[in-house]
Design an enzyme around this catalytic site. Structure first.
Site, mmCIF file in Angstrom:
data_model
loop_
_atom_site.group_PDB
_atom_site.id
_atom_site.type_symbol
_atom_site.label_atom_id
_atom_site.label_comp_id
_atom_site.label_asym_id
_atom_site.label_seq_id
_atom_site.Cartn_x
_atom_site.Cartn_y
_atom_site.Cartn_z
ATOM 1 N N PRO A 1 36.241 40.404 33.067
ATOM 2 C CA PRO A 1 37.199 41.312 32.416
ATOM 3 C C PRO A 1 37.151 42.694 33.079
ATOM 4 O O PRO A 1 36.070 43.215 33.328
ATOM 5 C CB PRO A 1 36.710 41.392 30.975
ATOM 6 C CG PRO A 1 35.630 40.385 30.821
ATOM 7 C CD PRO A 1 35.157 40.012 32.181
ATOM 8 N N GLU A 2 38.330 43.261 33.359
ATOM 9 C CA GLU A 2 38.376 44.596 33.954
ATOM 10 C C GLU A 2 38.726 45.610 32.863
ATOM 11 O O GLU A 2 38.914 45.246 31.704
ATOM 12 C CB GLU A 2 39.365 44.587 35.127
ATOM 13 C CG GLU A 2 38.947 43.524 36.157
ATOM 14 C CD GLU A 2 39.670 43.562 37.504
ATOM 15 O OE1 GLU A 2 40.342 44.560 37.811
ATOM 16 O OE2 GLU A 2 39.528 42.575 38.247
ATOM 17 N N LYS B 1 34.548 49.501 31.660
ATOM 18 C CA LYS B 1 34.331 48.159 31.117
ATOM 19 C C LYS B 1 33.367 48.164 29.934
ATOM 20 O O LYS B 1 32.899 47.109 29.509
ATOM 21 C CB LYS B 1 33.814 47.238 32.222
ATOM 22 C CG LYS B 1 34.748 47.165 33.419
ATOM 23 C CD LYS B 1 34.144 46.337 34.536
ATOM 24 C CE LYS B 1 34.984 46.443 35.801
ATOM 25 N NZ LYS B 1 34.347 45.756 36.935
#
Ligand SMILES: [Zn+2]
Length: 271
Positions: A2-3, A55
């Site tokens: 996930p960014e 993040k």
């Protein structure tokens, strides 16, 4: 992985489910946290805000306690209504927060810690984070200062992934941002001008913000209904060996940096 935009979107959804709601239960089913006593420490405390930086996601409880999470490769935040099927096995839940309406679950989260608000400010990993391109007040001067303090012989694409320079880019945004700005990710950082570095970030900020707001991930190439939704909607990311959407040159692909992270680029468009 996930960014930043995915984490910001999760923060919005988790915040909508928890802020201003009575917290009925906090549970930490994962063995690593079983003896931490979080359910007791958090009992009766309201969630005041949920926010993200790069993040990292922060759930801020009243009384100076903050839950800090980082999902690394495989973790996820999910918001379920009671009775909904969870997408992952309950054993993979590290944290469950229940209200009358929702179950907010962190699955497979390798970084989950409860800290005081003061510690979040002084924790060296968090204090070292660079500016976040999704934030309204993204500090361009700070980004450039950090980039110039970095090793000038480092490749630019690698420097963009260093969260101390810029917090939130992963391999997708790195590749797409360099393509959109026409900058070769293999150039030495010392040979990338301030103007080029800013162009790289400015080009994708609105796209990252849109993804943070609406979800749906990293869409940078969106020609409308002509494309099947399953086709990856990017200019170069994930398209190694396929023709560039602008000039038809074959998109190249190689691992970059010490961690060998994916980089895609068009050798003709990104001189
Ligand atoms: Zn091209």
């Amino acid at each position: 992985m996930p960014e930043g935009d995915t984490i910001h979107h999760a923060a919005r959804r988790v915040g909508a489910a928890l802020v201003g709601k009575e917290i009925v239960e906090v549970a930490t089913p994962q063995a690593r946290h079983r003896h931490d006593g979080w359910p007791k420490r958090l009992a009766g405390r309201a969630v005041q805000s949920v926010d993200a930086h790069g993040k990292h996601l922060f759930l801020r409880f009243e009384g100076d306690l903050t839950l800090h999470s980082h999902l690394r490769m495989s973790g996820a935040w999910r918001v379920h209504r009671h009775g909904d099927r969870w997408g992952r096995h309950p054993r993979r839940a590290w944290l469950v927060i229940r209200t009358a309406e929702h179950e907010v679950v962190q699955f497979d989260g390798p970084v989950l810690e409860l800290m005081t608000e003061g510690r979040t400010r002084f924790d060296h990993r968090l204090a070292a984070l660079g500016p976040d391109p999704i934030a309204e007040g993204f500090d361009e001067a700070d980004f450039l200062r950090r980039l110039r303090d970095d090793d000038p012989t480092r490749t630019f694409g690698d420097a963009l992934l260093d969260q101390r320079n810029l917090a939130g880019f992963g391999t997708v945004w790195k590749s797409e941002a360099c393509f959109l700005a026409g900058v070769d990710p293999w150039r030495r950082t010392g040979h990338v001008s301030d103007e080029e570095a800013l162009r790289v970030v400015r080009g994708v900020r609105p796209l990252m913000q849109r993804s943070a707001e609406r979800g749906g991930g990293q869409v940078t190439w969106d020609p409308g209904q002509r494309v099947h939704p399953r086709e990856r909607r990017s200019w170069v990311y994930g398209r190694g060996g396929q023709p560039c959407r602008r000039c038809a040159t074959s998109v190249r692909y190689r691992g970059q940096g010490d961690d060998n992270r994916d980089t895609y680029w068009c050798p003709a468009c990104q001189g």
